[in-house]
Design a protein around this motif. Structure first.
Motif, PDB file in Angstrom:
ATOM      1  N   PHE A 181       0.822  -1.213   0.000  1.00  0.00           N
ATOM      2  CA  PHE A 181       0.000   0.000   0.000  1.00  0.00           C
ATOM      3  C   PHE A 181       0.858   1.266   0.000  1.00  0.00           C
ATOM      4  N   ALA A 182       2.003   1.216   0.690  1.00  0.00           N
ATOM      5  CA  ALA A 182       2.889   2.381   0.727  1.00  0.00           C
ATOM      6  C   ALA A 182       3.472   2.672  -0.652  1.00  0.00           C
ATOM      7  N   ALA A 183       3.960   1.629  -1.328  1.00  0.00           N
ATOM      8  CA  ALA A 183       4.623   1.815  -2.617  1.00  0.00           C
ATOM      9  C   ALA A 183       3.663   2.233  -3.722  1.00  0.00           C
ATOM     10  N   THR A 184       2.388   1.880  -3.585  1.00  0.00           N
ATOM     11  CA  THR A 184       1.417   2.188  -4.644  1.00  0.00           C
ATOM     12  C   THR A 184       0.506   3.364  -4.295  1.00  0.00           C
ATOM     13  N   ALA A 185       0.783   4.051  -3.194  1.00  0.00           N
ATOM     14  CA  ALA A 185      -0.036   5.205  -2.809  1.00  0.00           C
ATOM     15  C   ALA A 185       0.069   6.300  -3.875  1.00  0.00           C
ATOM     16  N   PRO A 186      -1.016   7.042  -4.117  1.00  0.00           N
ATOM     17  CA  PRO A 186      -1.026   7.999  -5.231  1.00  0.00           C
ATOM     18  C   PRO A 186      -0.211   9.265  -5.007  1.00  0.00           C
ATOM     19  N   THR A 187       0.001   9.683  -3.765  1.00  0.00           N
ATOM     20  CA  THR A 187       0.729  10.927  -3.504  1.00  0.00           C
ATOM     21  C   THR A 187       1.921  10.668  -2.606  1.00  0.00           C
ATOM     22  N   ILE A 188       2.918  11.540  -2.691  1.00  0.00           N
ATOM     23  CA  ILE A 188       4.117  11.377  -1.874  1.00  0.00           C
ATOM     24  C   ILE A 188       3.797  11.515  -0.389  1.00  0.00           C
ATOM     25  N   GLU A 189       2.807  12.327  -0.060  1.00  0.00           N
ATOM     26  CA  GLU A 189       2.407  12.473   1.346  1.00  0.00           C
ATOM     27  C   GLU A 189       1.858  11.163   1.894  1.00  0.00           C
ATOM     28  N   MET A 190       1.019  10.483   1.121  1.00  0.00           N
ATOM     29  CA  MET A 190       0.481   9.193   1.545  1.00  0.00           C
ATOM     30  C   MET A 190       1.572   8.126   1.594  1.00  0.00           C
ATOM     31  N   VAL A 191       2.520   8.190   0.670  1.00  0.00           N
ATOM     32  CA  VAL A 191       3.649   7.256   0.675  1.00  0.00           C
ATOM     33  C   VAL A 191       4.403   7.363   2.002  1.00  0.00           C
ATOM     34  N   ILE A 192       4.698   8.586   2.413  1.00  0.00           N
ATOM     35  CA  ILE A 192       5.464   8.801   3.637  1.00  0.00           C
ATOM     36  C   ILE A 192       4.700   8.290   4.857  1.00  0.00           C
ATOM     37  N   VAL A 193       3.403   8.616   4.940  1.00  0.00           N
ATOM     38  CA  VAL A 193       2.588   8.185   6.080  1.00  0.00           C
ATOM     39  C   VAL A 193       2.538   6.656   6.167  1.00  0.00           C
ATOM     40  N   LEU A 194       2.302   5.999   5.036  1.00  0.00           N
ATOM     41  CA  LEU A 194       2.187   4.543   5.038  1.00  0.00           C
ATOM     42  C   LEU A 194       3.530   3.867   5.312  1.00  0.00           C
ATOM     43  N   PHE A 195       4.619   4.480   4.858  1.00  0.00           N
ATOM     44  CA  PHE A 195       5.933   3.930   5.191  1.00  0.00           C
ATOM     45  C   PHE A 195       6.223   4.072   6.687  1.00  0.00           C
ATOM     46  N   CYS A 196       5.692   5.113   7.316  1.00  0.00           N
ATOM     47  CA  CYS A 196       5.842   5.251   8.770  1.00  0.00           C
ATOM     48  C   CYS A 196       5.245   4.045   9.488  1.00  0.00           C
ATOM     49  N   VAL A 197       4.041   3.667   9.095  1.00  0.00           N
ATOM     50  CA  VAL A 197       3.374   2.527   9.728  1.00  0.00           C
ATOM     51  C   VAL A 197       4.100   1.229   9.382  1.00  0.00           C
ATOM     52  N   THR A 198       4.514   1.090   8.123  1.00  0.00           N
ATOM     53  CA  THR A 198       5.244  -0.103   7.695  1.00  0.00           C
ATOM     54  C   THR A 198       6.498  -0.315   8.523  1.00  0.00           C
ATOM     55  N   ILE A 199       7.281   0.736   8.673  1.00  0.00           N
ATOM     56  CA  ILE A 199       8.557   0.624   9.371  1.00  0.00           C
ATOM     57  C   ILE A 199       8.352   0.380  10.860  1.00  0.00           C
ATOM     58  N   PHE A 200       7.283   0.928  11.440  1.00  0.00           N
ATOM     59  CA  PHE A 200       6.978   0.662  12.848  1.00  0.00           C
ATOM     60  C   PHE A 200       6.804  -0.844  13.081  1.00  0.00           C
ATOM     61  N   PHE A 201       6.093  -1.523  12.178  1.00  0.00           N
ATOM     62  CA  PHE A 201       5.880  -2.966  12.328  1.00  0.00           C
ATOM     63  C   PHE A 201       7.100  -3.781  11.883  1.00  0.00           C
ATOM     64  N   SER A 202       7.922  -3.220  11.007  1.00  0.00           N
ATOM     65  CA  SER A 202       9.073  -3.974  10.504  1.00  0.00           C
ATOM     66  C   SER A 202      10.156  -4.171  11.562  1.00  0.00           C
ATOM     67  N   VAL A 203      10.164  -3.364  12.609  1.00  0.00           N
ATOM     68  CA  VAL A 203      11.225  -3.469  13.615  1.00  0.00           C
ATOM     69  C   VAL A 203      10.833  -4.370  14.784  1.00  0.00           C
ATOM     70  N   THR A 204       9.739  -5.132  14.645  1.00  0.00           N
ATOM     71  CA  THR A 204       9.410  -6.111  15.678  1.00  0.00           C
ATOM     72  C   THR A 204      10.547  -7.118  15.853  1.00  0.00           C
ATOM     73  N   TRP A 205      11.203  -7.481  14.747  1.00  0.00           N
ATOM     74  CA  TRP A 205      12.337  -8.406  14.830  1.00  0.00           C
ATOM     75  C   TRP A 205      13.547  -7.723  15.445  1.00  0.00           C
ATOM     76  N   ALA A 206      13.868  -6.538  15.005  1.00  0.00           N
ATOM     77  CA  ALA A 206      15.052  -5.833  15.523  1.00  0.00           C
ATOM     78  C   ALA A 206      14.959  -5.610  17.029  1.00  0.00           C
ATOM     79  N   GLY A 207      13.757  -5.351  17.541  1.00  0.00           N
ATOM     80  CA  GLY A 207      13.601  -5.101  18.970  1.00  0.00           C
ATOM     81  C   GLY A 207      13.882  -6.309  19.829  1.00  0.00           C
ATOM     82  N   ASN A 208      13.848  -7.510  19.254  1.00  0.00           N
ATOM     83  CA  ASN A 208      13.999  -8.736  20.037  1.00  0.00           C
ATOM     84  C   ASN A 208      15.060  -9.691  19.493  1.00  0.00           C
ATOM     85  N   GLU A 209      15.662  -9.336  18.386  1.00  0.00           N
ATOM     86  CA  GLU A 209      16.590 -10.217  17.665  1.00  0.00           C
ATOM     87  C   GLU A 209      17.741 -10.710  18.541  1.00  0.00           C
ATOM     88  N   PHE A 210      18.479  -9.797  19.135  1.00  0.00           N
ATOM     89  CA  PHE A 210      19.687 -10.212  19.838  1.00  0.00           C
ATOM     90  C   PHE A 210      19.397 -10.826  21.201  1.00  0.00           C
TER      91      PHE A 210
END
Length: 426
Positions: free
Chosen positions: A325-354
């Motif tokens: 959804f982030a990569a296909t969003a129609p405006t750069i503003e929506m891209v940034i907002v959706l990447f914010c949410v994406t990256i928040f969930f992407s670090v679930t592994w980094a927070g517990n990896e080590f």
């Protein structure tokens, strides 16, 4: 059989141990400036070389991946050597080396082949950073504090993503990309080396100002590992553990996501979505700020729930859907907002990896075990991630298509993490 839960020590003792990951945070922050600077300078580097979109995909991916391949191989080969010298002396040595090779990137940038060679040397010089920080964390922190202790120094990575566009983009604009390398190289010698020298010690016993109460608290909260074995016999035993190979596979897909997606986001914003280079600093720092918040939040959840791998797997599957959804969003503003949410969930592994890795690997095998883990994850995942995205861009002439390839990394990685969760109850 699932591995058993650790015994928790409930009474907290504040003290000097928390200064160590704080100093490591700064060292990791500056080291990541040195490895990430290419991502922000690439649009300007491409202009100076006169590259087309296809050449940006091909040569840009090569510059990025050259670091991770050498970094990964050196992790495997040098971590056991660094263990002999100890984490403190090893960290002091690499602070000098990565500062030196960052500085040398300025004159080397005049010749493409030499530029790549210096990036290879930079990868070698930073190789034992993560294994030695893992050694310190396992020696200094009880089991029930490890996700938070790891998250503090690992926050240097994510804080660098927040600050890098605010620091590196203005440096490139005002001093050129070669001048940026010179300034960042000096920063490592002026800041990282003194902090490590005055505040980091190998063990609680070697710290001249640690109180007896804190030393007892640390010792009471550590795992009671088996009697020490020689390096290679213990290492062979580690390689027979299925959980070790599962976490290695999960970490590899995490590296493909982290170093593929994060390496290409700046170029995707400017070249793929038409964002002005002068606005890149703010457009990228906002999603990366979410990564820092997410890292600390998911680390806290891991320590509170003891379900670190389950949290990571579910978060990764969610991030994979959000990437589309982030990569296909129609405006750069929506891209940034959706990447914010994406990256928040992407670090679930980094927070517990080590914390998971330190639970699986016995204390005496941390240098070799973490070195192999970090090395293979970076060499395979960090090496392939930017290249795969770059090749998709080169083949399609489309930056969005490259970003969409990350959804596969998220999906497969999430499934591996859920399988790990069934084996390790931690």
């Amino acid at each position: 059989m699932p591995e058993s839960d650790p015994v928790k020590v409930r009474t907290a003792v504040p003290g000097l141990r928390w200064r160590i990951p704080s100093v490591l945070l700064v060292s990791f922050l500056i080291a990541f400036f040195d490895r990430m600077n290419i991502s922000y300078a690439l649009p300007q580097i491409a202009k100076s070389y006169g590259w087309s979109v296809v050449e940006v995909g091909r040569y840009g991916g090569l510059i990025m991946s050259s670091f991770y391949v050498s970094y990964g191989l050196a992790n495997i080969l040098l971590s056991p050597v660094a263990a002999v010298f100890g984490p403190r002396r090893s960290l002091l040595a690499i602070a000098i080396l990565f500062s030196l090779f960052t500085t040398l990137s300025a004159p080397a940038g005049m010749i493409f082949g030499l530029f790549v060679a210096v990036r290879v040397c930079l990868g070698v010089s930073e190789a034992v950073h993560v294994p030695m920080m893992n050694v310190l964390t396992k020696k200094w922190f009880p089991v029930h504090e490890r996700s938070r202790a790891n998250a503090i120094w690992l926050a240097g990575l994510f804080l660098s993503m927040v600050l890098a566009p605010l620091v590196i983009v203005p440096l490139v604009e005002h001093f050129g990309w070669r001048g940026m390398f010179l300034i960042l190289g000096g920063l490592g010698l002026a800041v990282t080396f003194p902090l490590l020298y005055f505040f980091v010690y190998d063990t609680p016993d070697s710290h001249p100002r640690l109180s007896p109460a804190e030393a007892r608290y640390i010792e009471d909260g550590l795992e009671k590992d088996e009697e020490p074995e020689d390096l290679w016999s213990g290492f062979r035993k580690l390689l027979k553990k299925r959980t070790y190979w599962l976490i290695l596979l999960a970490g590899t897909f995490n590296s493909m996501v982290a170093f593929g997606l994060f390496s290409w986001i700046p170029t995707y914003f400017t070249e793929g979505r038409g964002l002005a280079f002068s606005k890149l600093a703010y457009a990228t720092s906002i999603p990366y700020l979410c990564s820092l918040v997410g890292l600390l939040f998911w680390a806290l959840m891991g320590d509170k729930t003891n379900k670190r791998a389950l949290i990571a797997g579910l978060g990764y599957l969610a991030a994979g859907q959000l990437t589309y959804f982030a990569a296909t969003a129609p405006t750069i503003e929506m891209v940034i907002v959706l990447f914010c949410v994406t990256i928040f969930f992407s670090v679930t592994w980094a927070g517990n990896e080590f914390a998971l890795l330190q639970r699986i690997v016995p204390r005496e095998q941390i240098p070799a075990g973490v070195g192999l883990y970090n090395g293979l994850c970076m060499m395979i995942g960090g090496g392939l991630g930017p290249v795969i995205i770059g090749q998709v861009v080169a083949a399609t002439g489309n930056y969005t298509a490259g970003i969409l390839s990350v959804t596969a990394f998220f999906s497969i990685g999430g499934l591996v993490m859920l399988l790990l969760a069934a084996k390790v109850r931690y």
